[in-house]
Design a protein around this motif. Sequence first.
Motif, mmCIF file in Angstrom:
data_model
loop_
_atom_site.group_PDB
_atom_site.id
_atom_site.type_symbol
_atom_site.label_atom_id
_atom_site.label_comp_id
_atom_site.label_asym_id
_atom_site.label_seq_id
_atom_site.Cartn_x
_atom_site.Cartn_y
_atom_site.Cartn_z
ATOM 1 N N HIS A 104 -4.650 -14.960 -9.566
ATOM 2 C CA HIS A 104 -4.798 -15.899 -8.455
ATOM 3 C C HIS A 104 -5.601 -15.263 -7.322
ATOM 4 N N ARG A 105 -5.993 -16.078 -6.357
ATOM 5 C CA ARG A 105 -6.861 -15.629 -5.267
ATOM 6 C C ARG A 105 -6.130 -14.850 -4.189
ATOM 7 N N GLU A 106 -4.902 -15.264 -3.895
ATOM 8 C CA GLU A 106 -4.151 -14.573 -2.840
ATOM 9 C C GLU A 106 -2.670 -14.807 -3.025
ATOM 10 N N GLU A 107 -1.898 -13.958 -2.352
ATOM 11 C CA GLU A 107 -0.461 -14.116 -2.327
ATOM 12 C C GLU A 107 0.080 -13.526 -1.033
ATOM 13 N N VAL A 108 1.286 -13.936 -0.699
ATOM 14 C CA VAL A 108 1.946 -13.451 0.510
ATOM 15 C C VAL A 108 3.034 -12.478 0.086
ATOM 16 N N MET A 109 3.066 -11.340 0.768
ATOM 17 C CA MET A 109 4.037 -10.284 0.469
ATOM 18 C C MET A 109 4.789 -9.933 1.750
ATOM 19 N N PRO A 110 5.999 -9.405 1.635
ATOM 20 C CA PRO A 110 6.710 -8.947 2.824
ATOM 21 C C PRO A 110 5.960 -7.803 3.502
ATOM 22 N N ALA A 111 6.055 -7.736 4.818
ATOM 23 C CA ALA A 111 5.437 -6.646 5.584
ATOM 24 C C ALA A 111 6.365 -5.421 5.529
ATOM 25 N N ASP A 112 6.219 -4.530 6.471
ATOM 26 C CA ASP A 112 7.043 -3.314 6.561
ATOM 27 C C ASP A 112 6.846 -2.405 5.359
ATOM 28 N N ARG A 113 5.591 -2.146 5.035
ATOM 29 C CA ARG A 113 5.271 -1.244 3.937
ATOM 30 C C ARG A 113 3.890 -0.645 4.163
ATOM 31 N N SER A 114 3.608 0.434 3.460
ATOM 32 C CA SER A 114 2.285 1.065 3.496
ATOM 33 C C SER A 114 1.424 0.470 2.392
ATOM 34 N N LEU A 115 0.159 0.812 2.383
ATOM 35 C CA LEU A 115 -0.736 0.349 1.322
ATOM 36 C C LEU A 115 -0.293 0.905 -0.031
ATOM 37 N N ASP A 116 0.145 2.169 -0.070
ATOM 38 C CA ASP A 116 0.650 2.726 -1.328
ATOM 39 C C ASP A 116 1.872 1.955 -1.815
ATOM 40 N N ASP A 117 2.782 1.596 -0.895
ATOM 41 C CA ASP A 117 3.957 0.808 -1.278
ATOM 42 C C ASP A 117 3.543 -0.571 -1.779
ATOM 43 N N LEU A 118 2.597 -1.176 -1.085
ATOM 44 C CA LEU A 118 2.130 -2.503 -1.461
ATOM 45 C C LEU A 118 1.508 -2.482 -2.848
ATOM 46 N N THR A 119 0.633 -1.516 -3.119
ATOM 47 C CA THR A 119 -0.021 -1.482 -4.424
ATOM 48 C C THR A 119 0.993 -1.221 -5.541
ATOM 49 N N ALA A 120 1.999 -0.397 -5.282
ATOM 50 C CA ALA A 120 3.040 -0.166 -6.287
ATOM 51 C C ALA A 120 3.784 -1.470 -6.599
ATOM 52 N N GLU A 121 4.100 -2.249 -5.568
ATOM 53 C CA GLU A 121 4.771 -3.535 -5.776
ATOM 54 C C GLU A 121 3.879 -4.515 -6.537
ATOM 55 N N LEU A 122 2.588 -4.513 -6.229
ATOM 56 C CA LEU A 122 1.663 -5.415 -6.928
ATOM 57 C C LEU A 122 1.584 -5.067 -8.415
ATOM 58 N N VAL A 123 1.600 -3.780 -8.737
ATOM 59 C CA VAL A 123 1.584 -3.366 -10.149
ATOM 60 C C VAL A 123 2.882 -3.793 -10.824
ATOM 61 N N ARG A 124 4.020 -3.654 -10.132
ATOM 62 C CA ARG A 124 5.294 -4.108 -10.700
ATOM 63 C C ARG A 124 5.261 -5.611 -10.981
ATOM 64 N N ARG A 125 4.661 -6.372 -10.082
ATOM 65 C CA ARG A 125 4.616 -7.828 -10.241
ATOM 66 C C ARG A 125 3.634 -8.284 -11.313
ATOM 67 N N HIS A 126 2.457 -7.621 -11.371
ATOM 68 C CA HIS A 126 1.362 -8.148 -12.185
ATOM 69 C C HIS A 126 0.961 -7.270 -13.367
ATOM 70 N N GLY A 127 1.461 -6.062 -13.457
ATOM 71 C CA GLY A 127 1.219 -5.233 -14.628
ATOM 72 C C GLY A 127 0.069 -4.257 -14.527
ATOM 73 N N ASP A 128 -0.126 -3.571 -15.653
ATOM 74 C CA ASP A 128 -1.084 -2.472 -15.720
ATOM 75 C C ASP A 128 -2.534 -2.910 -15.585
ATOM 76 N N ARG A 129 -2.842 -4.134 -15.990
ATOM 77 C CA ARG A 129 -4.232 -4.597 -15.850
ATOM 78 C C ARG A 129 -4.636 -4.587 -14.369
ATOM 79 N N LEU A 130 -3.775 -5.117 -13.509
ATOM 80 C CA LEU A 130 -4.071 -5.064 -12.079
ATOM 81 C C LEU A 130 -3.997 -3.632 -11.577
ATOM 82 N N GLY A 131 -3.069 -2.852 -12.101
ATOM 83 C CA GLY A 131 -2.954 -1.454 -11.691
ATOM 84 C C GLY A 131 -4.246 -0.680 -11.909
#
Length: 84
Positions: free
Chosen positions: A20-47
Amino acid sequence: MEPTSLTVRYFAGARAAAGHREEVMPADRSLDDLTAELVRRHGDRLGAVLRVASFLVDGVTCHDRQAPLPAGATIDVLPPFAGG
């Protein structure tokens, strides 16, 4: 968008990998934390895309991946583009 959230926008190969084009995520995190969560949500292809992508935070390149992201920010995920 809630003031306690971040908007993540995906471009090119990142959009294809996330599905998808965009999504909303909770704040209160670093970019490293955010990318780790995105990989958990969307898998290794996005990782794989995130490992080589550049990130803009409200239009400015992010150099400190451990700094807290400001609530309400827009994070652009920019994979390498062909041709430079």
